[in-house]
Structure formats: C-alpha cells, structure tokens
Design an enzyme around this catalytic site. Structure first.
Site, short mmCIF file in Angstrom:
data_model
loop_
_atom_site.label_atom_id
_atom_site.label_comp_id
_atom_site.label_asym_id
_atom_site.label_seq_id
_atom_site.Cartn_x
_atom_site.Cartn_y
_atom_site.Cartn_z
N LYS A 116 43.66 86.75 56.53
CA LYS A 116 42.87 85.80 55.74
C LYS A 116 41.37 85.95 55.96
O LYS A 116 40.58 85.63 55.07
CB LYS A 116 43.31 84.36 56.03
CG LYS A 116 44.80 84.11 55.80
CD LYS A 116 45.27 84.45 54.41
CE LYS A 116 46.78 84.63 54.33
NZ LYS A 116 47.27 85.17 53.05
N GLU A 200 37.09 76.77 58.46
CA GLU A 200 36.66 76.44 57.09
C GLU A 200 36.19 75.00 57.07
O GLU A 200 36.72 74.17 57.80
CB GLU A 200 37.84 76.55 56.10
CG GLU A 200 38.15 77.94 55.63
CD GLU A 200 39.27 77.98 54.59
OE1 GLU A 200 39.72 76.90 54.14
OE2 GLU A 200 39.71 79.08 54.26
N HIS A 235 53.19 71.39 52.74
CA HIS A 235 52.81 72.71 52.21
C HIS A 235 53.90 73.38 51.40
O HIS A 235 53.82 74.57 51.12
CB HIS A 235 52.30 73.62 53.33
CG HIS A 235 51.23 72.97 54.15
ND1 HIS A 235 50.10 72.44 53.58
CD2 HIS A 235 51.15 72.69 55.46
CE1 HIS A 235 49.37 71.89 54.52
NE2 HIS A 235 49.98 72.01 55.67
N ARG A 292 52.54 88.72 45.42
CA ARG A 292 53.96 88.76 45.07
C ARG A 292 54.19 87.93 43.81
O ARG A 292 53.30 87.23 43.34
CB ARG A 292 54.78 88.13 46.21
CG ARG A 292 54.35 86.69 46.46
CD ARG A 292 55.31 85.88 47.27
NE ARG A 292 54.97 84.47 47.20
CZ ARG A 292 54.10 83.85 47.96
NH1 ARG A 292 53.45 84.52 48.91
NH2 ARG A 292 53.85 82.57 47.80
C1 MV4 Z 1 42.61 73.25 52.93
C2 MV4 Z 1 42.50 71.88 52.67
C3 MV4 Z 1 41.26 71.30 52.84
N1 MV4 Z 1 40.20 72.04 53.25
N2 MV4 Z 1 41.53 73.95 53.35
C4 MV4 Z 1 45.98 75.43 52.39
C5 MV4 Z 1 47.34 75.87 52.08
C6 MV4 Z 1 47.90 74.75 51.30
N3 MV4 Z 1 49.31 74.74 51.26
C7 MV4 Z 1 47.30 73.59 52.04
N4 MV4 Z 1 45.99 73.99 52.26
C8 MV4 Z 1 44.87 73.23 52.38
N5 MV4 Z 1 43.77 73.91 52.79
C9 MV4 Z 1 40.37 73.35 53.50
N6 MV4 Z 1 39.32 74.07 53.93
C10 MV4 Z 1 43.63 71.18 52.25
C11 MV4 Z 1 44.83 71.85 52.12
C12 MV4 Z 1 45.97 71.09 51.71
C13 MV4 Z 1 46.44 71.15 50.38
C14 MV4 Z 1 45.82 71.93 49.41
C15 MV4 Z 1 46.30 71.97 48.12
C16 MV4 Z 1 47.41 71.21 47.75
C17 MV4 Z 1 48.06 70.43 48.70
C18 MV4 Z 1 47.58 70.40 50.02
C19 MV4 Z 1 48.23 69.59 50.98
C20 MV4 Z 1 47.75 69.56 52.27
C21 MV4 Z 1 46.62 70.31 52.63
#
Ligand code: MV4
Length: 492
Positions: A116, A200, A235, A292
C-alpha cells in the site's frame, strides 16, 4: 481463444466463471476440496477434479497442486476469481512460467498495488490524489509523532501489506500513538508476515466509491463508471449499488478520470477497481486498487450491459478491447445484497448446515449469482456467503422496490440467513435519501437490541424462509401450511 479454462476458486464466483466459459464455447474445469464434493460449481462445470482436504491451505491455496493439475488437464488459462490466488504475485509468476495464461493483471501491477505504500507513491507521482500521510513505512516513534502533529489527529495507522481494512487502527490522542503503532505492527506481522505500517489522516464519515476499469495488453483503457459500497460491516460490504446516487455528474466525470490515471500509473491490464474515499468537502482520495474481479461486479454489468468476465477472458487471450469509452453508458440503477448464512441476532455468527430447500426469486430485473443449491452444505471452512441477489430498475427507487419484492420470494431452509436484515437497510431513511456514509451500520444498526429491529420492518415484505425451514424439518406435522403466511407472525 482459449479452449479450456481451469477455475481456481469455488462457490458463486466459480459458477459465474463457468457461465462465461459456456457462452464462449470454452471447456470449464472446476477444482474442489473434500468439503465441496456437493457444491454447485462442481456440478455445473464441464470437468471437476478433487484437489485435497477442506482446509484451504491444502486445496484451494496449494499452488503446485493447482498448476500441475492445470497442466495435466491441458487447460490453457487459469481464472482465479476473487480471494484465494487472485492477488497473489507468486502464484501469477508460477502460472506464467508454466506457459499457462493467468486471467488477470501482471505480476508487476499486483506487486505494486499489493504494497500500500508503494501504491501511494505511484499514485502521488501520477497526480492521483491520495489521503494525506506517509508514503514510506514508519521508521521510528519520533518520526510518527512529528507526522501526526503535522497532519493533525485523528490519524489512521494502516498495514503496508494490508488492505480492505485489515490491520487498521485509529489514533485519537497523541499519548496513544506509540502503543497503537506497536499493536498495529504486531497484528500486521501475524496477519501478513510483515510489520510495516504507515500513517493516513483520518477522513471523517467518508463514502466508499470505487471505479471499475478494463484495459487490454495494448494500452487501451476504459472505465465502467462507479459503484457505491458504503454499507459495510467490519469492512465487509453488505449492499452495493451502481451508479452512486451521492455524486454529481461533474464528480462522476472527475473520479472516473482519476481512476483511469491510476490504472495507467501501474501499466494495468485486465479488470481492476480503484477504491476512493469521498469526503464531505468534495475530495476523492485514492484508497487502494483491487487487482481482481470483485464480488460486486454484477451491479456494473447490470447498468452497462458489459459481461466483465467475458471481457477478462478476451483480454487475457490477447484481444484488443472491443469497447470504446463512448460505448459505455449508464442505463438505470442496480443494487446487490450479499445473502449470507449468518445469525444477525447473534452478532452475525456464521450459520452452518445443509441446504434443505432453496427457491430463487425471479421476474423482471432480478439476477441471482449463487454458489449453493439444494443438498449443498455451508461448512465452517469457507466464507458463508450463499449468493448475491441483484436487481435492476429504471431508477434507484424501482431497483429498491424490486429488491424488496425479490427478497420476499427468496426461500431457503437449513441455515439462518440475513435476508430480513436487508429490509431494515432498504427501508432506512438514511439509505433511502443516500445520506448514509461509512458509519451507517455501526451507528444505526449495532446499537439496536437483538430481534427488536424486526419490528421496524414493513410486514408486507417479511420473508417466509425461516418458517418454511421449520416446516420442512417437521415434515409438515406440527406446522400447518397457513402458518407460512407471515403477515402477522412475529416469530420469523
Ligand atoms: C479510512 C477511513 C478513514 N480515514 N482511511 C479502508 C478500507 C475500508 N474497508 C475501510 N477503510 C477506511 N479507511 C482513512 N484515512 C475509514 C475507513 C472505513 C470505511 C471506509 C469506507 C466505507 C466503510 C468504512 C467503514 C469503516 C472504516
């Protein structure tokens, strides 16, 4: 064109790939473990070979076994599906070395996007906006402190080898930084065999918007618009739709252009998806690239009319893209619900068992991609996703109404399912007006008392499956057929 494709996967995606092979006149080869003897993908493929015990490490994740089988049966290509080997650079390299064609991207693209921090570096160099933070792994606590102070708390600590939210940790207070980094490193080492982490900025209440791209091996790129996947739990995506109803035409134009730039940045070919966080200040931030085919690809197929699996196969066979960007138009709206064998009221615990009865919804605008049939088994060994229920409508409202109608027609007995949970989502005001964000289920559903949420679901649509299951188990002796009418029955 290929004559024979080995499908290195199981379940609904293996069945999906068989369908593409059949339409193209290609012989399909399924592989299966002990637990999958009765699985649907084994029944529908032209050939099926047993590859070992139920544990994935000894069957679906055994590189040598799968490649030597592919050679023995004279397959000229391998489709990895999603999960398993789909983003495994070592597997792709060995397939390529064996003279068999891997249906997917290059080893280099997968390697760059799998790390990443290297993905973030490549994107930044190519003017793709990334979430503010580091593009190298953290090398010391003092460095991390300085960065956290620069970008401002809260921050996210993420595993370099992670993705999809695995190994992710939010830090709110500077005092917690050191221990959070230590813990994140330990978790990452255990999960991925690599302890690198990066930082991040934490994006508040973002939406998850991803763009589907297709590119051939001659440098031609197209996008197939976006999917909105903000309804997630731990997630795991739960509901996906295309197009996103949270963005404007201008924002769509912007994010799809950025996605093409991102795909070009890693010389990508085949089908790929660029994930973005979309914040409340009109910013799209590159999150990661999935190298993918994705679980939720059908919603894109429904609104564009493009068969993504057939396109993947044509690209891998060395054909030029036959579609240009102008050929791709959004027609209507599509929604996907992931039907899981799980107990919603018991913290979504997997529900294991034999499928005793299975009747699929049908009719206008309904598609079911499934990996199970009557007498197949949901085992402890694999993901308990049973099927994906996908609807299409002229607009979002029609797609939602069709989904609720189709959920009502869906009959399954033998395992508990999350079918009724979808009514709760589809009838929620935040879902209906598209103002939900990544926090939706955590904030709105998780605080609810088990079973109470059902009272808020429109009774007209309640699913008969659970009662039907009880009925079948008693051979009709104790439950009379009128009990199948659930309109005023609270025990479903
Ligand atoms: C984040 C975030 C807030 N800030 N990164 C990354 C993978 C995805 N499954 C969850 N991720 C997130 N990355 C930063 N810098 C919040 C999430 C997140 C999220 C993002 C999109 C849709 C649902 C989510 C549920 C929990 C956390």
């Amino acid at each position: 064109m290929f004559k024979k494709i080995l499908i290195a996967n199981r379940g609904e995606i293996a069945v999906r790939i068989v369908k593409a092979c059949k339409e193209m006149g290609i012989v399909s080869v399924a592989v299966y473990s002990d637990a999958d003897v009765n699985s649907l993908h084994v029944r529908v493929a032209d050939e099926a070979y047993h590859i070992g015990p139920s544990k994935t490490a000894e069957s679906y994740l055994n590189i040598n076994k799968i490649i030597s089988l592919a050679k023995n049966v004279e397959a000229d290509a391998i489709h990895p599906g999603y999960g398993f080997f789909s983003e495994n650079a070592e597997f792709i390299r060995k397939v390529n070395e064996s003279g068999i064609k891997f249906i997917g991207p290059s080893v280099e693209s997968v390697t760059f996007m799998g790390d990443k921090t290297s993905a973030r570096r490549i994107m930044r160099e190519n003017n793709v906006p990334i979430v503010p933070g580091t593009t190298e792994p953290i090398s010391s606590i003092s460095e991390a402190k300085k960065i956290a102070e620069d970008i401002g708390l809260p921050i996210m600590i993420k595993a370099s080898a992670g993705g999809g939210g695995k190994g992710m940790r939010k830090v709110d207070n500077i005092e917690d930084l050191e221990s959070s980094i230590e813990r994140a490193k330990n978790e990452s080492l255990k999960a991925f065999g690599n302890s690198d982490v990066y930082i991040e900025k934490f994006i508040e209440n973002p939406k998850h918007i991803e763009v589907q791209v297709l590119s051939d091996e001659y440098g031609n790129y197209i996008h197939l618009f976006e999917r909105e996947c903000s309804v997630q739990r731990r997630h795991q995506k739960v509901v996906e739709e295309a197009p996103s109803s949270s963005i404007t035409i201008e924002q769509r134009h912007r994010v799809t252009n950025i996605a093409i730039q991102a795909a070009k940045a890693c010389n990508y070919y085949n089908a790929g998806t660029i994930e973005f966080l979309f914040d409340q200040k009109d910013n799209f931030y590159f999150l990661e690239m999935n190298t993918r085919l994705q679980v939720e690809h059908p919603v894109t197929e429904m609104i564009t009319g493009v068969d993504l699996v057939k396109e993947q196969i044509k690209i891998a066979a060395g054909q030029k893209l036959s579609l240009s960007q102008n050929d791709i138009q959004i027609i209507g709206h599509s929604i996907e619900c992931r039907i899981y064998a799980e107990d919603v009221d018991n913290n979504f615990a997997p529900s294991i068992g034999d499928i005793l009865h299975h009747r699929l919804p049908s009719g206008p605008g309904v598609r079911v991609d499934r990996g199970i049939d009557v007498l197949s088994e949901v085992s402890i060994y694999y993901d308990p996703m049973l099927s994906k229920l996908i609807t299409w409508g002229n607009d979002r409202e029609e797609a939602i109404q069709r989904m609720k109608r189709a959920l009502g027609e869906y009959q399954i007995a033998g395992v508990k399912t999350n079918i009724n949970f979808f009514y709760w989502i589809l009838e929620h005001s935040l879902f209906l007006d598209s103002s939900f964000n990544n926090n939706f289920l955590e904030a709105e559903f998780m605080p609810l008392v088990p079973d109470k949420w059902r009272e808020n679901v429109n009774a007209d649509y309640k699913n008969v499956a659970a009662i039907l299951g009880a009925y079948l188990k008693t051979n009709g002796k104790t439950l009379k057929s009128e009990k199948l009418n659930t309109s005023n029955n609270s025990s479903w």
